[in-house]
Design a protein around this motif. Structure first.
Motif, PDB file in Angstrom:
ATOM      1  N   LYS A 153       0.813  -1.217   0.000  1.00 26.81           N
ATOM      2  CA  LYS A 153       0.000   0.000   0.000  1.00 26.81           C
ATOM      3  C   LYS A 153       0.843   1.262   0.000  1.00 26.81           C
ATOM      4  N   LYS A 154       1.780   1.355   0.939  1.00 26.37           N
ATOM      5  CA  LYS A 154       2.456   2.637   1.089  1.00 26.37           C
ATOM      6  C   LYS A 154       3.763   2.450   1.848  1.00 26.37           C
ATOM      7  N   VAL A 155       4.828   3.070   1.347  1.00 23.42           N
ATOM      8  CA  VAL A 155       6.105   3.056   2.061  1.00 23.42           C
ATOM      9  C   VAL A 155       6.428   4.490   2.464  1.00 23.42           C
ATOM     10  N   ILE A 195      19.918 -15.014  15.143  1.00 22.87           N
ATOM     11  CA  ILE A 195      20.295 -13.903  14.268  1.00 22.87           C
ATOM     12  C   ILE A 195      19.028 -13.211  13.790  1.00 22.87           C
ATOM     13  N   VAL A 196      18.983 -11.917  14.071  1.00 22.66           N
ATOM     14  CA  VAL A 196      17.836 -11.074  13.746  1.00 22.66           C
ATOM     15  C   VAL A 196      18.263 -10.166  12.596  1.00 22.66           C
ATOM     16  N   MET A 197      17.385  -9.968  11.629  1.00 25.64           N
ATOM     17  CA  MET A 197      17.737  -9.119  10.483  1.00 25.64           C
ATOM     18  C   MET A 197      17.005  -7.771  10.568  1.00 25.64           C
ATOM     19  N   CYS A 198      17.718  -6.725  10.189  1.00 28.42           N
ATOM     20  CA  CYS A 198      17.132  -5.374  10.135  1.00 28.42           C
ATOM     21  C   CYS A 198      16.077  -5.284   9.032  1.00 28.42           C
ATOM     22  N   LEU A 199      15.129  -4.381   9.218  1.00 24.35           N
ATOM     23  CA  LEU A 199      14.171  -4.092   8.145  1.00 24.35           C
ATOM     24  C   LEU A 199      14.875  -3.239   7.085  1.00 24.35           C
ATOM     25  N   ASP A 200      14.778  -3.669   5.842  1.00 25.06           N
ATOM     26  CA  ASP A 200      15.386  -2.922   4.744  1.00 25.06           C
ATOM     27  C   ASP A 200      14.350  -2.701   3.662  1.00 25.06           C
ATOM     28  N   GLU A 201      14.604  -1.728   2.790  1.00 29.22           N
ATOM     29  CA  GLU A 201      13.690  -1.527   1.666  1.00 29.22           C
ATOM     30  C   GLU A 201      14.310  -2.145   0.428  1.00 29.22           C
ATOM     31  N   CYS A 202      13.599  -3.111  -0.148  1.00 29.55           N
ATOM     32  CA  CYS A 202      14.091  -3.774  -1.355  1.00 29.55           C
ATOM     33  C   CYS A 202      13.396  -3.151  -2.557  1.00 29.55           C
ATOM     34  N   GLU A 250      16.491   6.460  -2.784  1.00 26.61           N
ATOM     35  CA  GLU A 250      15.575   6.653  -1.635  1.00 26.61           C
ATOM     36  C   GLU A 250      15.559   5.418  -0.743  1.00 26.61           C
ATOM     37  N   ALA A 251      15.624   4.250  -1.374  1.00 27.43           N
ATOM     38  CA  ALA A 251      15.604   3.001  -0.609  1.00 27.43           C
ATOM     39  C   ALA A 251      16.879   2.845   0.230  1.00 27.43           C
ATOM     40  N   VAL A 252      18.001   3.326  -0.314  1.00 21.66           N
ATOM     41  CA  VAL A 252      19.258   3.277   0.442  1.00 21.66           C
ATOM     42  C   VAL A 252      19.152   4.161   1.685  1.00 21.66           C
ATOM     43  N   ILE A 253      18.631   5.380   1.481  1.00 22.25           N
ATOM     44  CA  ILE A 253      18.502   6.338   2.602  1.00 22.25           C
ATOM     45  C   ILE A 253      17.568   5.760   3.664  1.00 22.25           C
ATOM     46  N   ARG A 254      16.445   5.197   3.184  1.00 23.73           N
ATOM     47  CA  ARG A 254      15.458   4.657   4.123  1.00 23.73           C
ATOM     48  C   ARG A 254      15.997   3.419   4.843  1.00 23.73           C
ATOM     49  N   THR A 255      16.735   2.593   4.140  1.00 27.56           N
ATOM     50  CA  THR A 255      17.311   1.395   4.763  1.00 27.56           C
ATOM     51  C   THR A 255      18.264   1.789   5.895  1.00 27.56           C
ATOM     52  N   THR A 256      19.035   2.841   5.677  1.00 26.93           N
ATOM     53  CA  THR A 256      19.948   3.303   6.739  1.00 26.93           C
ATOM     54  C   THR A 256      19.158   3.841   7.929  1.00 26.93           C
ATOM     55  N   LEU A 257      18.139   4.644   7.618  1.00 24.45           N
ATOM     56  CA  LEU A 257      17.280   5.199   8.685  1.00 24.45           C
ATOM     57  C   LEU A 257      16.641   4.071   9.496  1.00 24.45           C
ATOM     58  N   TRP A 258      16.085   3.105   8.797  1.00 27.41           N
ATOM     59  CA  TRP A 258      15.429   1.978   9.470  1.00 27.41           C
ATOM     60  C   TRP A 258      16.442   1.135  10.249  1.00 27.41           C
ATOM     61  N   LEU A 288      22.292  -9.021  15.886  1.00 29.09           N
ATOM     62  CA  LEU A 288      21.605  -8.274  14.834  1.00 29.09           C
ATOM     63  C   LEU A 288      22.521  -8.059  13.625  1.00 29.09           C
ATOM     64  N   PHE A 289      21.978  -8.386  12.445  1.00 25.29           N
ATOM     65  CA  PHE A 289      22.715  -8.175  11.193  1.00 25.29           C
ATOM     66  C   PHE A 289      22.112  -6.991  10.426  1.00 25.29           C
ATOM     67  N   GLY A 290      22.975  -6.176   9.838  1.00 22.49           N
ATOM     68  CA  GLY A 290      22.535  -5.099   8.965  1.00 22.49           C
ATOM     69  C   GLY A 290      22.545  -5.572   7.512  1.00 22.49           C
ATOM     70  N   ILE A 291      21.794  -4.889   6.678  1.00 20.06           N
ATOM     71  CA  ILE A 291      21.689  -5.294   5.261  1.00 20.06           C
ATOM     72  C   ILE A 291      22.119  -4.149   4.350  1.00 20.06           C
ATOM     73  N   VAL A 292      23.029  -4.452   3.430  1.00 22.49           N
ATOM     74  CA  VAL A 292      23.485  -3.473   2.443  1.00 22.49           C
ATOM     75  C   VAL A 292      22.552  -3.535   1.235  1.00 22.49           C
ATOM     76  N   GLN A 293      22.011  -2.379   0.854  1.00 28.70           N
ATOM     77  CA  GLN A 293      21.173  -2.292  -0.355  1.00 28.70           C
ATOM     78  C   GLN A 293      21.914  -1.450  -1.401  1.00 28.70           C
ATOM     79  N   GLY A 294      21.184  -0.901  -2.356  1.00 23.96           N
ATOM     80  CA  GLY A 294      21.835  -0.055  -3.365  1.00 23.96           C
ATOM     81  C   GLY A 294      21.620  -0.534  -4.786  1.00 23.96           C
ATOM     82  N   GLY A 295      20.749  -1.547  -4.937  1.00 22.41           N
ATOM     83  CA  GLY A 295      20.373  -2.006  -6.277  1.00 22.41           C
ATOM     84  C   GLY A 295      21.576  -2.389  -7.109  1.00 22.41           C
ATOM     85  N   PHE A 296      21.604  -1.917  -8.357  1.00 25.22           N
ATOM     86  CA  PHE A 296      22.656  -2.327  -9.290  1.00 25.22           C
ATOM     87  C   PHE A 296      23.558  -1.165  -9.677  1.00 25.22           C
ATOM     88  N   ASP A 297      23.608  -0.196  -8.755  1.00 26.86           N
ATOM     89  CA  ASP A 297      24.478   0.958  -8.967  1.00 26.86           C
ATOM     90  C   ASP A 297      25.621   0.872  -7.941  1.00 26.86           C
TER      91      ASP A 297
END
Ligand code: ZN
Length: 375
Positions: free
Chosen positions: A127-129, A163-170, A182-190, A208-217
């Protein structure tokens, strides 16, 4: 194995031993001379597991068709369960009532749970992010649910996951650069909020594990990597890969990320789809993997063997009195024929799914042992 490598022993043999948290220790036993591959021991509470390690997926609190005794027989030490599915069914109250997911499932080895982010972002009814969280509709009854960094931490703390995983935006692999940024910024915030909540509420054995995002850039990957590492976690995952892109793209990005991850902490590549991919990720320095591929393929009648994949439904196995794999010493290969498996799949008997799953996981465990030995 039931105990960790003592520090003195580690130093004597040149092992590099790192205490990451009260209950997690990581020892690098050997690093390859020809690639970034590394072999290690990960101690999680009472469980000591060898890395690289493969985690089968127990989506709804079960690795489909196998019970905890069978998983142990195969030699599995760490399994993954999905927060999204368990949150919907049976719900947090049921798991809390059972004293956590380990006792609910009767699993006394290690457990990793994802944050639910990947599932939620794959839903057609997202619905909404917003920076606050993500609003979605349950795929079961359409009920609206709001996940926040805090609520997915609360869920995983109730589960008691090691092992608990952080919420990330995929984002999807075709997402425009602006959306990926925007997803990178939000993933860091979250991730920051996850860490704050986790530190205040976690059970002593949890990490707790963190997740690196950033798509294909690669630029965005680097930004995400720096921000997530700066926050500091017990281990690091590379997310947002294996989402429909080509093999070359996946590994081009993975190759750009792993050298920047802290050497002394475990590295987890989320979701992969074949043995080739697993071997390639190991060469790039990854320690942990999960995938539904060996178990899902098994339920479709596809078994892994030293001669390649076989489809047990195939007519050529109707009269075959040979085992699934002559070189495999698992329970299935020692006791059953291809002819029997062919029959079970033909008449859709439940035992067929179980035998094929058991063999595939055993086969994969063996392959990973060979990969570890080759490092
Ligand atoms: Zn077998």
């Amino acid at each position: 194995m039931s105990s960790t490598v003592p520090l003195v022993f580690s130093l004597e043999f040149g092992f590099q031993f790192y205490t990451i948290s009260e209950t997690m220790e990581f020892t690098i036993i050997k690093e390859s001379d020809t690639s970034r591959a590394r072999k290690g021991l990960l101690k999680l509470g009472q469980t000591v597991l060898e890395t690289p390690v493969f985690m089968p997926v127990g989506t709804k609190g079960t690795v489909k068709t196998l019970d905890s005794g069978e998983l142990k027989e195969i030699g599995l030490d760490l399994i993954l369960a999905n927060t999204y599915h368990l949150y919907l069914r049976p719900g947090l109250d049921v798991i809390k009532n059972a004293g956590g997911l380990h006792s609910f499932m009767n699993w006394d080895r290690a457990l990793l749970t994802d944050s639910g982010g990947y599932q939620v972002f794959s839903l057609p009814d997202l619905k909404k992010v917003t920076d606050e969280g993500v609003l979605f509709k349950s795929h079961i009854d359409g009920q609206e649910i709001f996940f926040t960094p805090e609520s997915v931490m609360e869920a995983q703390i109730i589960f008691g996951s090691d092992i608990v995983m952080c919420l990330d935006e995929c984002v999807e692999h075709t997402a425009p650069l602006k959306k990926t940024r925007e997803a990178v910024i939000r993933t860091t915030l979250w991730s920051r909020r996850c860490k704050e909540y986790f530190n205040c509420h976690k059970k002593p054995h949890q990490n707790l594990f963190g997740i690196v995002q950033g798509g294909f850039d690669k630029g965005l990957r680097k930004e995400s990597l720096e921000q997530i590492c700066e926050l500091g976690f017990d281990g690091y995952a590379v997310g947002g890969l294996s989402v429909g892109e080509t093999y070359e793209k996946t590994f081009d990005i993975l190759d750009s990320v792993t050298p920047g991850l802290p050497r002394e902490k475990p590295r987890y590549f989320m979701g992969l789809g074949s043995l080739d991919e697993l071997e390639q990720a190991v060469r790039m320095g990854v320690d942990m993997f999960d995938s539904v591929w060996p178990t899902r393929n098994a339920r479709n009648g596809q078994v892994f063997t030293s001669e390649g994949k076989k489809q047990v439904r195939n007519a050529r196995f109707k009269y075959s009195l040979e085992p699934v794999d002559k070189e495999c010493s698992c329970f299935v290969c020692r006791n059953h024929t291809l002819s029997y498996l062919h029959h079970l799949f033909n008449v859709e008997e439940l035992l067929g799914y179980k035998l094929a799953t058991y063999h595939n996981l055993y086969f994969l465990q063996n392959r990973i042992k060979q990969i570890r030995d080759s490092i």
